[in-house]
Design a protein around this motif. Sequence first.
Motif, PDB file in Angstrom:
ATOM      1  N   ASP A 117      35.499   3.285  27.643  1.00 24.93           N
ATOM      2  CA  ASP A 117      34.236   4.021  27.613  1.00 24.93           C
ATOM      3  C   ASP A 117      34.426   5.424  27.050  1.00 24.93           C
ATOM      4  OD1 ASP A 117      31.528   4.358  27.982  1.00 24.93           O
ATOM      5  OD2 ASP A 117      31.650   4.758  30.123  1.00 24.93           O
ATOM      6  N   VAL A 118      35.500   6.089  27.449  1.00 23.32           N
ATOM      7  CA  VAL A 118      35.759   7.451  26.968  1.00 23.32           C
ATOM      8  C   VAL A 118      36.372   7.431  25.566  1.00 23.32           C
ATOM      9  CG1 VAL A 118      37.135   9.541  27.331  1.00 23.32           C
ATOM     10  CG2 VAL A 118      35.979   8.444  29.269  1.00 23.32           C
ATOM     11  N   ASN A 119      37.452   6.665  25.401  1.00 20.56           N
ATOM     12  CA  ASN A 119      38.225   6.729  24.159  1.00 20.56           C
ATOM     13  C   ASN A 119      37.516   6.112  22.960  1.00 20.56           C
ATOM     14  OD1 ASN A 119      40.155   7.826  25.816  1.00 20.56           O
ATOM     15  ND2 ASN A 119      41.708   6.280  25.434  1.00 20.56           N
ATOM     16  N   PHE A 120      36.783   5.020  23.189  1.00 20.52           N
ATOM     17  CA  PHE A 120      36.095   4.364  22.076  1.00 20.52           C
ATOM     18  C   PHE A 120      34.606   4.665  22.074  1.00 20.52           C
ATOM     19  CE2 PHE A 120      33.765   0.535  20.496  1.00 20.52           C
ATOM     20  CZ  PHE A 120      33.956   0.800  19.155  1.00 20.52           C
ATOM     21  N   TRP A 121      33.906   4.340  23.146  1.00 21.82           N
ATOM     22  CA  TRP A 121      32.461   4.533  23.148  1.00 21.82           C
ATOM     23  C   TRP A 121      32.077   6.010  23.053  1.00 21.82           C
ATOM     24  CZ3 TRP A 121      29.214   1.217  21.564  1.00 21.82           C
ATOM     25  CH2 TRP A 121      29.461  -0.150  21.717  1.00 21.82           C
ATOM     26  N   GLY A 122      32.924   6.894  23.575  1.00 23.87           N
ATOM     27  CA  GLY A 122      32.670   8.327  23.403  1.00 23.87           C
ATOM     28  C   GLY A 122      32.662   8.711  21.935  1.00 23.87           C
ATOM     29  N   VAL A 123      33.605   8.154  21.169  1.00 22.47           N
ATOM     30  CA  VAL A 123      33.659   8.393  19.726  1.00 22.47           C
ATOM     31  C   VAL A 123      32.411   7.828  19.041  1.00 22.47           C
ATOM     32  CG1 VAL A 123      34.877   7.728  17.603  1.00 22.47           C
ATOM     33  CG2 VAL A 123      36.173   8.520  19.593  1.00 22.47           C
ATOM     34  N   VAL A 124      32.026   6.622  19.424  1.00 21.15           N
ATOM     35  CA  VAL A 124      30.850   5.995  18.818  1.00 21.15           C
ATOM     36  C   VAL A 124      29.590   6.813  19.129  1.00 21.15           C
ATOM     37  CG1 VAL A 124      29.362   3.949  18.823  1.00 21.15           C
ATOM     38  CG2 VAL A 124      31.860   3.684  18.885  1.00 21.15           C
ATOM     39  N   ARG A 125      29.446   7.227  20.384  1.00 20.70           N
ATOM     40  CA  ARG A 125      28.259   8.001  20.787  1.00 20.70           C
ATOM     41  C   ARG A 125      28.165   9.321  20.017  1.00 20.70           C
ATOM     42  NH1 ARG A 125      30.347   6.479  26.326  1.00 20.70           N
ATOM     43  NH2 ARG A 125      29.110   4.659  26.928  1.00 20.70           N
ATOM     44  N   MET A 126      29.282  10.040  19.935  1.00 19.07           N
ATOM     45  CA  MET A 126      29.276  11.316  19.212  1.00 19.07           C
ATOM     46  C   MET A 126      29.000  11.096  17.729  1.00 19.07           C
ATOM     47  SD  MET A 126      29.786  14.158  20.969  1.00 19.07           S
ATOM     48  CE  MET A 126      30.531  15.259  19.754  1.00 19.07           C
ATOM     49  N   SER A 127      29.593  10.065  17.159  1.00 22.21           N
ATOM     50  CA  SER A 127      29.391   9.778  15.740  1.00 22.21           C
ATOM     51  C   SER A 127      27.924   9.473  15.459  1.00 22.21           C
ATOM     52  CB  SER A 127      30.266   8.595  15.314  1.00 22.21           C
ATOM     53  OG  SER A 127      31.642   8.874  15.536  1.00 22.21           O
ATOM     54  N   LYS A 128      27.314   8.680  16.316  1.00 20.63           N
ATOM     55  CA  LYS A 128      25.910   8.319  16.136  1.00 20.63           C
ATOM     56  C   LYS A 128      24.998   9.528  16.321  1.00 20.63           C
ATOM     57  CE  LYS A 128      22.937   4.857  15.571  1.00 20.63           C
ATOM     58  NZ  LYS A 128      22.958   4.012  14.352  1.00 20.63           N
ATOM     59  N   ALA A 129      25.282  10.334  17.341  1.00 20.78           N
ATOM     60  CA  ALA A 129      24.422  11.490  17.634  1.00 20.78           C
ATOM     61  C   ALA A 129      24.442  12.513  16.509  1.00 20.78           C
ATOM     62  CB  ALA A 129      24.858  12.137  18.950  1.00 20.78           C
ATOM     63  N   PHE A 130      25.596  12.705  15.876  1.00 15.84           N
ATOM     64  CA  PHE A 130      25.725  13.734  14.841  1.00 15.84           C
ATOM     65  C   PHE A 130      25.597  13.192  13.423  1.00 15.84           C
ATOM     66  CE2 PHE A 130      27.419  16.164  18.374  1.00 15.84           C
ATOM     67  CZ  PHE A 130      27.007  17.457  18.085  1.00 15.84           C
ATOM     68  N   LEU A 131      25.435  11.885  13.280  1.00 14.76           N
ATOM     69  CA  LEU A 131      25.396  11.307  11.938  1.00 14.76           C
ATOM     70  C   LEU A 131      24.308  11.909  11.047  1.00 14.76           C
ATOM     71  CD1 LEU A 131      26.581   9.359   9.939  1.00 14.76           C
ATOM     72  CD2 LEU A 131      25.159   7.544  10.922  1.00 14.76           C
ATOM     73  N   PRO A 132      23.069  12.097  11.534  1.00 16.96           N
ATOM     74  CA  PRO A 132      22.065  12.707  10.650  1.00 16.96           C
ATOM     75  C   PRO A 132      22.489  14.086  10.133  1.00 16.96           C
ATOM     76  CG  PRO A 132      21.009  11.725  12.564  1.00 16.96           C
ATOM     77  CD  PRO A 132      22.474  11.701  12.833  1.00 16.96           C
ATOM     78  N   GLN A 133      23.138  14.876  10.985  1.00 17.59           N
ATOM     79  CA  GLN A 133      23.600  16.197  10.555  1.00 17.59           C
ATOM     80  C   GLN A 133      24.703  16.069   9.509  1.00 17.59           C
ATOM     81  OE1 GLN A 133      24.415  19.055  13.714  1.00 17.59           O
ATOM     82  NE2 GLN A 133      23.110  17.913  15.139  1.00 17.59           N
ATOM     83  N   LEU A 134      25.615  15.139   9.708  1.00 12.03           N
ATOM     84  CA  LEU A 134      26.728  14.972   8.768  1.00 12.03           C
ATOM     85  C   LEU A 134      26.234  14.447   7.422  1.00 12.03           C
ATOM     86  CD1 LEU A 134      29.411  13.492  11.179  1.00 12.03           C
ATOM     87  CD2 LEU A 134      29.412  15.767  10.150  1.00 12.03           C
ATOM     88  N   ILE A 135      25.222  13.595   7.439  1.00 15.74           N
ATOM     89  CA  ILE A 135      24.634  13.132   6.177  1.00 15.74           C
ATOM     90  C   ILE A 135      23.957  14.299   5.458  1.00 15.74           C
ATOM     91  CG2 ILE A 135      22.817  11.681   5.190  1.00 15.74           C
ATOM     92  CD1 ILE A 135      23.510   9.586   7.338  1.00 15.74           C
ATOM     93  N   GLU A 136      23.269  15.133   6.229  1.00 19.54           N
ATOM     94  CA  GLU A 136      22.598  16.295   5.636  1.00 19.54           C
ATOM     95  C   GLU A 136      23.596  17.270   5.030  1.00 19.54           C
ATOM     96  OE1 GLU A 136      19.880  20.087   7.135  1.00 19.54           O
ATOM     97  OE2 GLU A 136      19.870  18.239   8.308  1.00 19.54           O
TER      98      GLU A 136
END
Length: 278
Positions: A117-136
């Motif tokens: 949950d921390v090592n993998f899903w934490g990475v997935v959650r952060m990646s998804k949450a910030f993806l619009p900003q990173l695309i911008e």
Amino acid sequence: MSYSDATFAGQTCVITGAASGIGRALAVRLGKAGAMLALSDVNEEGLAETAALAGGKASNKILTDRLDMADAAAIKAYAPKVKEAFGSAQHVMNVAGLARVGSFEETDIEAMEKVVDVNFWGVVRMSKAFLPQLIESKGHLTNISSVFGFIGYPGNAHYCASKFAVRGFSETIGMELKEKGVQVHSVHPGGIDTNIVRNAEIDALPDGMESRADLEKRFESNVRTSADEAAAVILKGLERNNPRILIGPDAHVISATQRLLPRRYAPVLGWIMDKWQN
């Protein structure tokens, strides 16, 4: 390993696991380079120490938040908070992680779920949450895997599974996001001088060990790289847009051995590690 501070000056850099280890070292280096830092961790005391090292209490370029990688709602709310403070992130560095020791047979399913949950899903959650900003921003997403994202290791089924998953996830979305201008990096540290093993929960000690001190002694004998050196390698890898970043001579040896001997690496690496320790 040199890189240019100018590459990161004025950039918004989001770092999880910033209270110690590689996360702290990245924060300090990026703070000195003139970056704006959004730092998070569950350890608020360590986080405050990192902020002081990276720029001091008076800095208006550092945002600190207690953030649990297992808390999906908190992560979803965190991304707009960072954007409001600094604008869209150019760098998101998913460093936070935890370790556990114990064979699959001796470890409860709930304990394994916590690691993933921390090592993998934490990475997935952060990646998804910030993806619009990173695309911008056409930014960089940096996910910390491990040499245990290449090989299996007894007593670490949960940790290896989570780090294999981070590697697969990172490599796949790197392909997907390339046309949108987002660079995705999978980072594979070898033995780094951090507290991850010292803070690890123990379900069962490996054969031949009688205490946590024995476990820590073995870990320390395998340390090849400081956290600060690791941070420098990561930043140089980002500057070069390297999709895979190996840290430490042991990481290079492990990666090469696994590629050459995909089904027979275990005894060879065991022999190499024995030689290093002795």
